[in-house]
Scaffold this active site. Structure first.
Site, PDB file in Angstrom:
ATOM      1  N   ILE A  78      21.845  46.588  35.098  1.00  0.00           N
ATOM      2  CA  ILE A  78      21.552  47.762  35.921  1.00  0.00           C
ATOM      3  C   ILE A  78      20.471  47.457  36.946  1.00  0.00           C
ATOM      4  O   ILE A  78      19.532  46.687  36.670  1.00  0.00           O
ATOM      5  CB  ILE A  78      21.143  48.964  35.026  1.00  0.00           C
ATOM      6  CG1 ILE A  78      21.193  50.273  35.807  1.00  0.00           C
ATOM      7  CG2 ILE A  78      19.773  48.756  34.378  1.00  0.00           C
ATOM      8  CD1 ILE A  78      21.171  51.511  34.928  1.00  0.00           C
ATOM      9  N   CYS A  79      20.628  48.045  38.133  1.00  0.00           N
ATOM     10  CA  CYS A  79      19.625  47.919  39.195  1.00  0.00           C
ATOM     11  C   CYS A  79      19.356  49.312  39.738  1.00  0.00           C
ATOM     12  O   CYS A  79      19.522  50.305  39.023  1.00  0.00           O
ATOM     13  CB  CYS A  79      20.119  46.968  40.286  1.00  0.00           C
ATOM     14  SG  CYS A  79      21.617  47.537  41.124  1.00  0.00           S
ATOM     15  N   GLY A  80      18.952  49.422  40.985  1.00  0.00           N
ATOM     16  CA  GLY A  80      18.638  50.725  41.546  1.00  0.00           C
ATOM     17  C   GLY A  80      19.853  51.554  41.890  1.00  0.00           C
ATOM     18  O   GLY A  80      19.962  52.722  41.529  1.00  0.00           O
ATOM     19  N   GLY A  82      23.309  49.936  42.014  1.00  0.00           N
ATOM     20  CA  GLY A  82      24.553  49.270  41.651  1.00  0.00           C
ATOM     21  C   GLY A  82      24.962  48.135  42.560  1.00  0.00           C
ATOM     22  O   GLY A  82      26.119  47.689  42.512  1.00  0.00           O
ATOM     23  N   MET A 106      20.518  52.919  38.458  1.00  0.00           N
ATOM     24  CA  MET A 106      19.651  53.937  37.865  1.00  0.00           C
ATOM     25  C   MET A 106      19.800  55.283  38.556  1.00  0.00           C
ATOM     26  O   MET A 106      19.620  56.331  37.925  1.00  0.00           O
ATOM     27  CB  MET A 106      18.187  53.484  37.919  1.00  0.00           C
ATOM     28  CG  MET A 106      17.797  52.480  36.848  1.00  0.00           C
ATOM     29  SD  MET A 106      17.986  53.085  35.148  1.00  0.00           S
ATOM     30  CE  MET A 106      16.768  54.413  35.114  1.00  0.00           C
TER      31      MET A 106
END
Length: 385
Positions: A78-80, A82, A106
């Site tokens: 997961i990142c900010g 996608g 997120m």
């Protein structure tokens, strides 16, 4: 023709939440910068194994063994939003790991709601707790004879529309137990969409920062007032302290939707408008009243939680009032001076965004969807910790 590479495996945040919530043994790798991870990350489920390393470091690692990732178990990356998680997912898959990029990152995780059906009551055929897992925020849909009251909704009204459709229920009213500071309420928009009244205590219809009246249309819901729908009645109990207009909603003398007044392991912080001393005294007085009047078997349903340790075995956030009174450190204090001292000792800073969010909920500030996403990011900080 050149060979087209297979699509990168992804996992929707809703599926990730469902799998973690039911106790699947999953790994989550957060590849955002450490300061962003510190402000909030995936924290759901009894078997979650959480890891964090920024992409900038991940790609430089000659050996991934220090990450202690299990190649035999799925890894949700997961990142900010996608995007960078796709690079990390490809990187891990090239090295034999079963990795999946979390769609939307997120930002999407914080819009996931998990619906939990609680036991019905004498007058309520459905009591549903909607758990916004990325924020630790709880809202409720109560149904009687096909009529529904929605309490403390978030701004993602499609979640409520879908649930109402599933339950075969027609909205009859929307309530905010108080004007929220950690997320944009969907109550006013829902009332307009569904053509139903919006209920709020009048003491919360004014900015606590500068006494400006809010620009909102509402029906006053004061102490002892009732909302009747189907063959159910909700009774409002005024419990100021977290805000001046905080209310709890009592149903069938068996349920208490306590908003941010009372949590499972704490209480609502009284300092969000800079009046901590005065509002802490109000909070004490509210606690004294409910200790004297609420039965021990009353089921407390709060509007927030801080972690998975506040869940029951069925994953709902709920507790009997007598159990809560014995195990909640704040509620267990029987002396006013000791209570006020406890609050002073547990004082902590709160996000600057909370004033903006509260003023937006009062109709005093207009926010775009992008603004809302930024301001709401991270778990709630509404409890005294």
């Amino acid at each position: 023709m050149p060979n087209t590479p297979p699509p990168l495996p992804q996992i929707p945040p809703e599926e990730l939440a469902e799998r973690l919530d039911r106790g699947e043994s999953l790994q989550v790798l957060d590849v955002r910068a450490p300061e962003k991870v510190a402000r909030g990350h995936v924290a759901l489920g009894p078997e979650l194994e959480f890891h964090a390393v920024p992409n900038s470091q991940l790609f430089k690692l000659p050996d991934l063994s220090n990450l202690k990732l299990d190649a035999a178990r799925p890894i949700a990356v997961i990142c900010g939003h996608g995007n960078s998680s796709k690079q990390a997912t490809a990187f891990l898959r090239e090295r034999g790991y079963e990795a999946y990029s979390v769609t939307g990152g997120m930002a999407a995780w914080e819009t996931v709601y998990v619906a939990r059906a609680l036991s019905p009551t004498a007058s309520l055929s459905h009591v549903v707790q909607l758990d916004r897992v990325g924020k630790g925020a709880l809202s409720y849909v109560l149904v009687s004879d096909g009529d529904a009251v929605v309490v403390d909704p978030g701004r993602h009204l499609d979640r409520y529309d879908a649930l109402l459709h599933q339950l075969g229920a027609t909205p009859a009213a929307v309530v905010d137990t108080h004007v929220h500071a950690d997320y944009l309420s969907g109550a006013r928009a829902a009332a307009a969409r569904w053509s139903v009244p919006y209920f709020l205590h009048p003491d919360d219809a004014v900015s606590p920062y500068d006494d400006r009246p809010g620009k909102l249309t509402f029906q006053a819901l004061s102490d002892g007032d009732t909302i009747v729908f189907g063959h159910a009645t909700l009774r409002a109990a005024h419990v100021p302290g977290h805000t001046l207009g905080s209310i709890a909603l009592i149903a069938d003398e068996g349920l208490a939707l306590t908003g941010d007044f009372l949590f499972i392991q704490s209480i609502g912080r009284p300092d969000l408008a800079g009046r901590s001393a005065a509002w802490a005294t109000l909070l004490w007085q509210s606690l004294e009243r409910v200790r004297q009047s609420w039965p021990g078997d009353l089921l407390v349903l709060p509007a927030h939680y801080a972690g998975d340790n506040e869940r029951r075995a069925d994953r709902a956030i709920a507790a009997r009032f007598d159990v809560l009174a014995a195990t909640n450190s704040a509620v267990a204090i029987q002396d006013e001076r000791a209570f006020l001292q406890w609050i002073a000792e547990h004082a902590s800073a709160f996000p600057d965004a909370y004033r903006t969010i509260k003023e937006a909920n009062l109709g005093l500030v207009d926010l775009s969807e992008a603004d809302a996403e930024i301001l709401e990011s991270g778990p709630n900080q509404c409890a005294i910790v």
